[in-house]
Design a protein around this motif. Sequence first.
Motif, PDB file in Angstrom:
ATOM      1  N   SER A 173       1.053  -1.176  -0.008  1.00 10.17           N
ATOM      2  CA  SER A 173      -0.134   0.033  -0.162  1.00 10.17           C
ATOM      3  C   SER A 173       0.795   1.174  -0.160  1.00 10.17           C
ATOM      4  O   SER A 173       1.841   1.159   0.417  1.00 10.17           O
ATOM      5  N   LEU A 174       0.258   2.495  -0.617  1.00  3.28           N
ATOM      6  CA  LEU A 174       1.050   3.536  -0.748  1.00  3.28           C
ATOM      7  C   LEU A 174       0.558   4.553   0.231  1.00  3.28           C
ATOM      8  O   LEU A 174      -0.540   4.553   0.857  1.00  3.28           O
ATOM      9  N   PHE A 175       1.517   5.545   0.590  1.00  5.24           N
ATOM     10  CA  PHE A 175       1.164   6.917   1.235  1.00  5.24           C
ATOM     11  C   PHE A 175       1.969   7.907   1.114  1.00  5.24           C
ATOM     12  O   PHE A 175       3.245   7.542   0.445  1.00  5.24           O
ATOM     13  N   TRP A 176       1.377   9.095   1.377  1.00  9.08           N
ATOM     14  CA  TRP A 176       2.530  10.202   1.119  1.00  9.08           C
ATOM     15  C   TRP A 176       3.236  10.664   2.513  1.00  9.08           C
ATOM     16  O   TRP A 176       2.526  10.576   3.709  1.00  9.08           O
ATOM     17  N   GLY A 177       4.263  10.902   2.453  1.00  7.91           N
ATOM     18  CA  GLY A 177       5.183  11.375   3.627  1.00  7.91           C
ATOM     19  C   GLY A 177       5.742  12.810   3.326  1.00  7.91           C
ATOM     20  O   GLY A 177       6.447  12.918   2.215  1.00  7.91           O
ATOM     21  N   SER A 178       6.032  13.488   4.219  1.00  9.37           N
ATOM     22  CA  SER A 178       6.938  14.616   4.367  1.00  9.37           C
ATOM     23  C   SER A 178       8.137  14.200   4.930  1.00  9.37           C
ATOM     24  O   SER A 178       8.302  14.057   6.053  1.00  9.37           O
ATOM     25  N   VAL A 179       9.019  14.192   4.019  1.00 12.47           N
ATOM     26  CA  VAL A 179      10.605  13.818   4.488  1.00 12.47           C
ATOM     27  C   VAL A 179      11.494  15.038   4.726  1.00 12.47           C
ATOM     28  O   VAL A 179      11.790  15.795   3.852  1.00 12.47           O
ATOM     29  N   SER A 180      12.207  14.675   5.754  1.00 14.41           N
ATOM     30  CA  SER A 180      13.554  15.772   6.024  1.00 14.41           C
ATOM     31  C   SER A 180      14.627  14.752   6.303  1.00 14.41           C
ATOM     32  O   SER A 180      14.457  13.679   6.644  1.00 14.41           O
ATOM     33  N   GLN A 181      15.881  15.335   5.746  1.00 14.99           N
ATOM     34  CA  GLN A 181      16.969  14.432   5.894  1.00 14.99           C
ATOM     35  C   GLN A 181      18.170  15.329   6.576  1.00 14.99           C
ATOM     36  O   GLN A 181      18.185  16.641   5.893  1.00 14.99           O
ATOM     37  N   SER A 182      19.061  15.112   7.210  1.00 15.81           N
ATOM     38  CA  SER A 182      20.613  15.676   7.533  1.00 15.81           C
ATOM     39  C   SER A 182      21.336  14.639   7.834  1.00 15.81           C
ATOM     40  O   SER A 182      21.373  13.271   7.678  1.00 15.81           O
ATOM     41  N   THR A 183      22.628  15.091   7.764  1.00 16.22           N
ATOM     42  CA  THR A 183      23.856  14.281   7.929  1.00 16.22           C
ATOM     43  C   THR A 183      24.756  14.492   9.013  1.00 16.22           C
ATOM     44  O   THR A 183      24.525  15.542   9.790  1.00 16.22           O
ATOM     45  N   VAL A 184      25.047  13.341   9.601  1.00 16.71           N
ATOM     46  CA  VAL A 184      25.808  13.569  11.007  1.00 16.71           C
ATOM     47  C   VAL A 184      27.053  12.281  10.931  1.00 16.71           C
ATOM     48  O   VAL A 184      27.074  11.575  10.187  1.00 16.71           O
ATOM     49  N   VAL A 192      23.096   9.169   7.677  1.00 20.93           N
ATOM     50  CA  VAL A 192      22.103   9.938   7.429  1.00 20.93           C
ATOM     51  C   VAL A 192      20.719   9.988   8.282  1.00 20.93           C
ATOM     52  O   VAL A 192      20.520   8.623   8.635  1.00 20.93           O
ATOM     53  N   CYS A 193      20.675  11.084   8.904  1.00 21.25           N
ATOM     54  CA  CYS A 193      19.327  10.929   9.742  1.00 21.25           C
ATOM     55  C   CYS A 193      18.066  11.304   8.822  1.00 21.25           C
ATOM     56  O   CYS A 193      17.944  12.209   8.239  1.00 21.25           O
ATOM     57  N   GLY A 194      17.001  10.683   8.830  1.00 22.95           N
ATOM     58  CA  GLY A 194      15.710  10.810   8.413  1.00 22.95           C
ATOM     59  C   GLY A 194      14.501  11.018   9.056  1.00 22.95           C
ATOM     60  O   GLY A 194      14.528   9.961   9.897  1.00 22.95           O
ATOM     61  N   TRP A 195      13.788  11.957   8.771  1.00 22.46           N
ATOM     62  CA  TRP A 195      12.459  12.050   9.273  1.00 22.46           C
ATOM     63  C   TRP A 195      11.400  12.268   8.592  1.00 22.46           C
ATOM     64  O   TRP A 195      11.431  12.568   7.216  1.00 22.46           O
ATOM     65  N   CYS A 196      10.248  11.381   8.909  1.00 23.00           N
ATOM     66  CA  CYS A 196       8.958  11.198   7.871  1.00 23.00           C
ATOM     67  C   CYS A 196       7.746  11.494   8.771  1.00 23.00           C
ATOM     68  O   CYS A 196       7.571  10.813   9.534  1.00 23.00           O
ATOM     69  N   LEU A 197       6.863  12.374   7.922  1.00 23.45           N
ATOM     70  CA  LEU A 197       5.625  12.599   8.765  1.00 23.45           C
ATOM     71  C   LEU A 197       4.525  12.159   7.532  1.00 23.45           C
ATOM     72  O   LEU A 197       4.431  12.738   6.638  1.00 23.45           O
TER      73      LEU A 197
END
Length: 218
Positions: A173-184, A192-197
């Motif tokens: 199944s599919l869904f929409w996500g708001s993705v943010s990323q940064s590096t450490v 890569v640190c990833g956040w998804c809402l």
Amino acid sequence: LWIRGLCYVLGAGLAWTLYRTHKALQATLGGSVDTLQRQLQRLSQGDFSQPVQVQPGMHNSVLGWLSEAQTKLQKIEQERQRMTREQQEQQRLIMAIVENSPISFTLSDASGVYSMCNQTFYRYFHLDPTASATLTGKDIFVDLSQREQLRELLQHSGVVSNAEVQLRRADGSLFWGSVSQSTVVQAGETLVCGWCLDITAQKHAQQHFGPVLSVNSP
């Protein structure tokens, strides 16, 4: 007879010299050689549980200096342990915040293999926690070109903010996500640190109410 007397005198002189040498050595060491050796062996093993015993008037001696060094080392060790406890408490707090965050969080290497995921990530993608060991970013993007665009943006600017992408769950199944990323950087490795809402509801609302709003707009 006089030879025997001379031997007595020389023997007494030698005994006196040995006695003076012994006393001078004890004054320098602050105790016996065996005592000093035991204390040094104990301290070399990191045992600061018992203070170095120094006899009165022997503080300006090897054992006295060793006692001062032990006191300083004990304070340093206590401070190190205190800082270690504080660091561990901070790490546990950060882990608890990340684990219980309502936003999905992942930590991955340059190839996209996840080394850390929180509970929201598993819930979003309908995954068992043990499944993340073999999961990569390629498995969750519907359009791999979007993933490549995010990687290029991350390499160029160092951060990705609120990119809207379509993602695929484990059941297809599919869904929409708001993705943010940064590096450490950790131990010389870039992670890569990833956040998804999950913004599926918002996207559906936009699709449903968008035409109505456009008709009613002046």
